[in-house]
Design a protein around this motif. Structure first.
Motif, PDB file in Angstrom:
ATOM      1  N   UNK A  69     -20.296 -38.105 -26.738  1.00 13.12           N
ATOM      2  CA  UNK A  69     -20.311 -38.382 -25.314  1.00 13.12           C
ATOM      3  C   UNK A  69     -18.861 -38.553 -24.861  1.00 13.12           C
ATOM      4  N   UNK A  70     -18.510 -37.926 -23.791  1.00 15.09           N
ATOM      5  CA  UNK A  70     -17.139 -37.995 -23.326  1.00 15.09           C
ATOM      6  C   UNK A  70     -16.679 -39.419 -23.072  1.00 15.09           C
ATOM      7  N   UNK A  71     -15.383 -39.641 -23.236  1.00 21.43           N
ATOM      8  CA  UNK A  71     -14.801 -40.949 -22.953  1.00 21.43           C
ATOM      9  C   UNK A  71     -14.868 -41.241 -21.460  1.00 21.43           C
ATOM     10  N   UNK A  72     -14.677 -40.194 -20.650  1.00 24.65           N
ATOM     11  CA  UNK A  72     -14.659 -40.333 -19.190  1.00 24.65           C
ATOM     12  C   UNK A  72     -15.650 -39.405 -18.524  1.00 24.65           C
ATOM     13  N   UNK A  73     -16.043 -39.774 -17.307  1.00 27.42           N
ATOM     14  CA  UNK A  73     -16.825 -38.850 -16.485  1.00 27.42           C
ATOM     15  C   UNK A  73     -15.937 -37.747 -15.930  1.00 27.42           C
ATOM     16  N   UNK A  74     -14.700 -38.120 -15.589  1.00 28.12           N
ATOM     17  CA  UNK A  74     -13.782 -37.167 -14.968  1.00 28.12           C
ATOM     18  C   UNK A  74     -12.365 -37.373 -15.488  1.00 28.12           C
ATOM     19  N   UNK A  75     -11.585 -36.305 -15.385  1.00 27.22           N
ATOM     20  CA  UNK A  75     -10.143 -36.385 -15.622  1.00 27.22           C
ATOM     21  C   UNK A  75      -9.455 -35.624 -14.493  1.00 27.22           C
ATOM     22  N   UNK A  76      -8.426 -36.233 -13.936  1.00 29.88           N
ATOM     23  CA  UNK A  76      -7.623 -35.599 -12.889  1.00 29.88           C
ATOM     24  C   UNK A  76      -6.193 -35.477 -13.404  1.00 29.88           C
TER      25      UNK A  76
END
Length: 492
Positions: free
Chosen positions: A221-228
């Motif tokens: 499962x990803x560490x974050x929902x999003x990366x910018x």
């Protein structure tokens, strides 16, 4: 809301054509041929001109090939004058009128057409920009058309050899009358000389990572929902340190800074972005300059990795990044006043996040880079653009907080390359180009950490994959930037 226009098809083609004149390798033969024809304009209608032109052109092909294969950036350009001296001794003289015409045409192209007319129409630079741009052209150290100290000796030698053989052939002489044996000896010696210079003196390239990414397993499962990722194009690190950037300072002091983040070679924008978002180097992804002959990276990108786990990535960038990443890039027009372009980019960025909501969003700000190229990096205008970028990043992140899109998001702020003296040149890693600002901020990122170990921008793609729970791109070599992540159970 003010809207930023997409780059038109015409602009994309124009950007590609401009790179033919901007990149030093194609510029040298284009300029030499154009100058030769213009100088002999009064002969173009004569039937004897074109056979002599074509035959004499054959005699300079080896020279064009040597100068296309080998750049002479930075201090190597000083060695370009030695072959000219040898040529003058061997062949006794040169056409001074042709050489003065070429020098005048070169400075007209760089200082007035490029540095004044082009920049005024494209980004709104003053009609008086030539009063500064001539100094930048003389100081520029990188292998672009704007490097006077490299281009002048190159076309002086090319045009001298060309005029020598053309004069013989256009006055009734034959190929046998050209001292081709001496020319062959000269070219052979020049090739050996050039090879030795580049083998033993061109020793400042970064060493590539020899193995593929293996220092961390991608979490299920990803560490974050999003990366910018916000890339402030051409932001020189020490100038960033001098600029007034309260918000960016806050992010890096409350996140993790990589103090010795190194760009890739050659440090051209399309090359850097290609390496950042594939995780590998030009010898694998195939993008070796801003002049892209074969469109599309040859390896998987982070966008391909995200598609494999049904996630979406989007890049908002200038037209020529389509050459590397195709439809994953949403373009904006770069034909816009430099005082407003970054503001409009960020307004478009808000719209994309509101409407498309990608898991990975990459934004390129270009005003700092454009100011470095048009006005130089050691002036107040350059610091002002970095300051404006600071406030635009603040406004954008606050918008994401208001819309709930910053809650479980990692932000990466960086430059793709620095900029050297002169016309903000970059590519061959002169002083000010190699080490770039780079820091990460978010709920999963350690606060107040500074990593002093040297890293490379090829680590961006695998780090993005790790954060978003996607497989590493197929040829990713950079190690994941694990130093930035909070340790399990850590409150830091």
């Amino acid at each position: 809301m003010e809207k930023v226009k997409q780059a038109s098809k015409f602009e994309k083609i124009a950007a590609w054509c401009w790179n033919l004149l901007n990149e030093g390798k194609p510029f040298t033969p284009i300029f030499s041929v154009g100058t030769f024809l213009l100088f002999h304009f009064y002969l173009l209608g004569e039937g004897a001109f074109w056979p002599a032109f074509a035959l004499s052109l054959i005699f300079i092909v080896p020279l064009l090939v040597i100068y296309y294969l080998y750049d002479f950036p930075l201090f190597l350009r000083n060695y370009l004058w030695i072959p000219i001296i040898v040529y003058l001794i061997m062949f006794e003289g040169a056409n001074i009128g042709l050489l003065l015409f070429a020098a005048g045409l070169y400075f007209f192209f760089t200082v007035f057409f490029w540095g004044t007319f082009y920049y005024h129409l494209r980004i709104g630079t003053s009609w008086m920009n030539f009063t500064r741009f001539w100094k930048l052209v003389l100081k520029n150290s990188d292998s672009t058309s704007g490097n006077a100290q490299e281009q002048l000796p190159k076309f002086i030698l090319i045009l001298s050899v060309w005029d020598y053989s053309f004069s013989i052939l256009s006055n009734g002489g034959s190929v046998q009358d050209v001292n081709w044996q001496s020319l062959l000896l000269f070219y052979g010696s020049l090739l050996i000389y050039t090879f030795i210079l580049h083998k033993y003196l061109f020793d400042w390239k970064p060493k590539p990572v020899s193995s593929y990414t293996h220092n961390a397993e991608v979490p299920e499962k990803g560490v974050n929902d999003k990366v910018v990722v916000i890339v402030i194009d051409g932001m020189r690190k020490e100038r960033f340190e001098e600029a007034d950037t309260p918000y960016l300072d806050y992010l890096r002091k409350n996140g993790t800074e990589f103090a010795k983040m190194e760009t890739v070679y050659p440090a051209r924008t399309v090359v850097c972005f290609s390496s950042m978002f594939t995780g590998t180097y030009p010898f694998e992804h195939g993008i070796k300059s801003n002049m892209v002959w074969r469109f599309g990276v040859r390896t998987e990108s982070i966008f391909d990795s995200l598609r494999r786990v049904k996630k979406k990535g989007k890049m908002l960038a200038v037209a020529h990044l389509v050459d590397a990443f195709g439809d994953d890039v949403e373009t904006f027009t770069a034909v816009m006043k430099n005082d407003v372009v970054d503001y409009k980019i960020m307004e478009k960025a808000k719209q994309i996040m509101d409407e498309q909501d990608p898991e990975l969003f990459i934004v390129q700000l270009i005003s700092t880079d454009q100011t470095g190229h048009s006005r130089g990096v050691f002036y107040d205008e350059y610091l002002q653009k970095i300051r404006e970028a600071d406030q635009l990043v603040k406004n954008f992140i606050e918008h994401l907080k208001e819309t709930g899109k910053a809650e479980n998001t990692t932000f990466i702020i960086c430059a793709d390359h620095g900029q050297a003296d002169g016309i903000g040149g970059h590519g061959h890693l002169d002083e000010g180009e190699r080490i770039v600002p780079f820091f990460m901020y978010g709920p999963a990122i350690q606060k107040g950490s500074v990593v002093e170990e040297k890293h490379s921008l090829v680590s961006v793609a695998p780090t993005l994959a790790y954060l978003l729970g996607a497989p590493y791109p197929s040829h990713s070599r950079g190690p994941v930037l694990t130093e930035a992540f909070k340790k399990e159970g850590s409150a830091k």
